[in-house]
Design a protein around this motif. Sequence first.
Motif, short mmCIF file in Angstrom:
data_model
loop_
_atom_site.label_atom_id
_atom_site.label_comp_id
_atom_site.label_asym_id
_atom_site.label_seq_id
_atom_site.Cartn_x
_atom_site.Cartn_y
_atom_site.Cartn_z
N GLU A 192 0.83 -1.21 0.00
CA GLU A 192 0.00 0.00 0.00
C GLU A 192 0.87 1.26 0.00
O GLU A 192 0.53 2.26 -0.65
N GLN A 193 1.96 1.23 0.70
CA GLN A 193 2.88 2.38 0.69
C GLN A 193 3.42 2.63 -0.71
O GLN A 193 3.60 3.78 -1.12
N LEU A 194 3.67 1.56 -1.45
CA LEU A 194 4.15 1.72 -2.83
C LEU A 194 3.08 2.39 -3.69
O LEU A 194 3.39 3.24 -4.53
N MET A 195 1.81 2.03 -3.47
CA MET A 195 0.73 2.68 -4.19
C MET A 195 0.70 4.18 -3.90
O MET A 195 0.51 5.01 -4.80
N ILE A 196 0.87 4.52 -2.62
CA ILE A 196 0.83 5.93 -2.23
C ILE A 196 1.97 6.70 -2.87
O ILE A 196 1.79 7.82 -3.36
N GLN A 197 3.14 6.10 -2.91
CA GLN A 197 4.29 6.75 -3.54
C GLN A 197 4.01 7.02 -5.02
O GLN A 197 4.34 8.09 -5.54
N ALA A 198 3.39 6.05 -5.70
CA ALA A 198 3.06 6.24 -7.11
C ALA A 198 1.99 7.31 -7.30
O ALA A 198 2.04 8.10 -8.25
N GLU A 199 1.04 7.35 -6.38
CA GLU A 199 -0.09 8.28 -6.50
C GLU A 199 0.32 9.73 -6.28
O GLU A 199 -0.27 10.65 -6.87
N THR A 200 1.31 9.95 -5.43
CA THR A 200 1.67 11.33 -5.08
C THR A 200 2.66 11.96 -6.05
O THR A 200 2.94 13.14 -5.95
N SER B 163 5.38 -10.05 -6.16
CA SER B 163 5.59 -8.69 -6.62
C SER B 163 4.32 -7.87 -6.43
O SER B 163 3.23 -8.41 -6.18
N VAL B 164 4.46 -6.58 -6.57
CA VAL B 164 3.34 -5.64 -6.56
C VAL B 164 3.41 -4.84 -7.86
O VAL B 164 4.42 -4.18 -8.13
N LEU B 165 2.35 -4.91 -8.65
CA LEU B 165 2.28 -4.14 -9.89
C LEU B 165 1.32 -2.98 -9.68
O LEU B 165 0.15 -3.18 -9.37
N VAL B 166 1.83 -1.77 -9.83
CA VAL B 166 1.03 -0.55 -9.68
C VAL B 166 0.87 0.11 -11.04
O VAL B 166 1.87 0.35 -11.73
N LEU B 167 -0.36 0.37 -11.42
CA LEU B 167 -0.64 1.10 -12.65
C LEU B 167 -1.20 2.47 -12.28
O LEU B 167 -2.09 2.58 -11.45
N PRO C 264 -2.05 12.31 3.81
CA PRO C 264 -2.20 13.76 3.81
C PRO C 264 -2.28 14.35 2.41
O PRO C 264 -2.79 15.45 2.21
N LEU C 265 -1.77 13.59 1.42
CA LEU C 265 -1.80 14.06 0.04
C LEU C 265 -2.08 12.87 -0.86
O LEU C 265 -1.40 11.84 -0.80
N GLY C 266 -3.13 12.98 -1.67
CA GLY C 266 -3.47 11.91 -2.60
C GLY C 266 -3.99 12.47 -3.90
O GLY C 266 -3.90 13.68 -4.16
N SER C 267 -4.53 11.60 -4.73
CA SER C 267 -5.07 12.03 -6.01
C SER C 267 -6.13 13.10 -5.80
O SER C 267 -6.98 13.00 -4.92
N ASP C 268 -6.09 14.13 -6.64
CA ASP C 268 -7.03 15.24 -6.51
C ASP C 268 -8.46 14.78 -6.76
O ASP C 268 -8.74 13.96 -7.65
N THR C 269 -9.38 15.29 -5.97
CA THR C 269 -10.80 15.19 -6.23
C THR C 269 -11.35 16.61 -6.22
O THR C 269 -10.71 17.53 -5.72
N PRO C 270 -12.54 16.82 -6.81
CA PRO C 270 -13.10 18.17 -6.80
C PRO C 270 -13.26 18.67 -5.37
O PRO C 270 -13.40 17.88 -4.43
N ASP C 271 -13.23 19.99 -5.20
CA ASP C 271 -13.42 20.56 -3.87
C ASP C 271 -14.68 19.99 -3.23
O ASP C 271 -15.78 20.09 -3.78
N GLY C 272 -14.51 19.39 -2.06
CA GLY C 272 -15.63 18.79 -1.37
C GLY C 272 -15.21 17.53 -0.65
O GLY C 272 -14.06 17.39 -0.23
N MET C 273 -16.16 16.59 -0.49
CA MET C 273 -15.91 15.31 0.16
C MET C 273 -16.44 14.19 -0.70
O MET C 273 -17.50 14.33 -1.33
N ILE C 274 -15.72 13.07 -0.72
CA ILE C 274 -16.21 11.85 -1.36
C ILE C 274 -16.08 10.71 -0.37
O ILE C 274 -14.99 10.39 0.09
#
Length: 444
Positions: A108-116, A139-143, A386-396
């Motif tokens: 999961e940490q690897l996913m976060i690194q790719a996402e940021t 292995s872990v494959l992240v796309l 604390p930082l991830g993929s952008d979403t529109p201003d608001g909550m999801i």
Amino acid sequence: MTTTPETQQAPAPLSLQQQFLRMFAQGFEAGPFGPHYTEVFAWRVHGRVDVRAMRLALADVVERHEALRTVVHLENGGGQSVLPAAQPEFELVDLDESPGADRDRRAEQLMIQAETRPFPADRVPLLRAVLGRFDEQDSVLVLCAHHSAADVWSIQVILRDLAECHTARTAGNEPQLPGVPQYRDYVAAQQEAATGPAVAASRAYWRETLRGAKILVAPVHRTGQTPATSYHRFTTDAHLSTEVSRLAKTTRSSPFMVLLAAFTVFVNRRTRATDIVVPTFAPGREHRFQSTVGSFFNFVPLRVGLDGCRTFRDVVTRTRAACIGAFSHELPLLHLLAEAPDLMSSAGPDAVPILFQAVQPPYLMQGNRIGDLEYTAIWRRVIPQPLGSDTPDGMIWSMHLSSTEVVGGLSFSRHLFEQAEVDGQAAEFLDVIGEMVAGPDSAI
């Protein structure tokens, strides 16, 4: 590859989904075409990955799907151009293989690194991959794809095709995949259908259903932080998952409907509102485009009226009817806004939209074997960001129900909401779910 006038084709029209995103564009520096609007997914891969074959397979996928090599033009009314294929970035990472290491957490940490990592939308290809290796067999494959080019469904399509191409390349063969419609074919079909009877009937449905409706919003509390999206995540025990599934079965609904019904009760208790319009996401695909990569997803407003509901079972019944009607008449949001121009009027600088979704993408491989490799999707994400993929201003609000637990996530604009407020809302919502499914015939 940076686009230049010499490499661009004459622009083709944008889809209605792309036109909607363009309404909120902030160039390529922020917003839906900015470098943090990404879609990331990962799989645990068991078996020996042929690195050379995987690199070739990534190039095969970019060649196969035009959306991954398409740039959107934001100026002069908008458009898009398909560019020549280029080799996607492919990073290899050696992961901790020490005895007792928590491999799930490291994945999961690897996913976060790719996402940021920033991902420019004005360069192609709009796909990259990371292969993290614990050892030769694990292995872990992240796309990672830019969200303007690929939605959640598309990422699953990409992985399926990538696995098939890797299998062929490992054997020294050229991949032999069947032909697939391209995103520009979808745009043409969408334009052709726009004046047809099916769209007209759906627009009439929404005109009546959304009469006087305004989407759910939350008041903002500006924090002074720089604009970005943070992620709060939470889990529950197996009992709650079992009770949600049980109630869904007895009410002829789905776990999503039960969770959404609980969410409307949660909103009612916080705001006293009884006319609740919660936007969610829908795939936006006809059957012939199920294997096409692109930005298809639609925002669908689900209107649930609580007046007259005595019990939670009543609320589930209302929610079920709202969902069936909405998903049976799914249209791009621009069509809906033409029929309900005041729908978004509740949103503004001091109040931003709230969305609710259940994350159940198709092709979600769980122990699927393709060639010599076995792929298992990583859907359980529990590390706050604390930082991830952008979403529109608001909550999801995002919910995933498994046989053992409910895994939830709350993405929010960190410059508009305090972390403590978000934590409190998540805890309160879980309490409401537990209370409702434990006594569905008790007064709400």
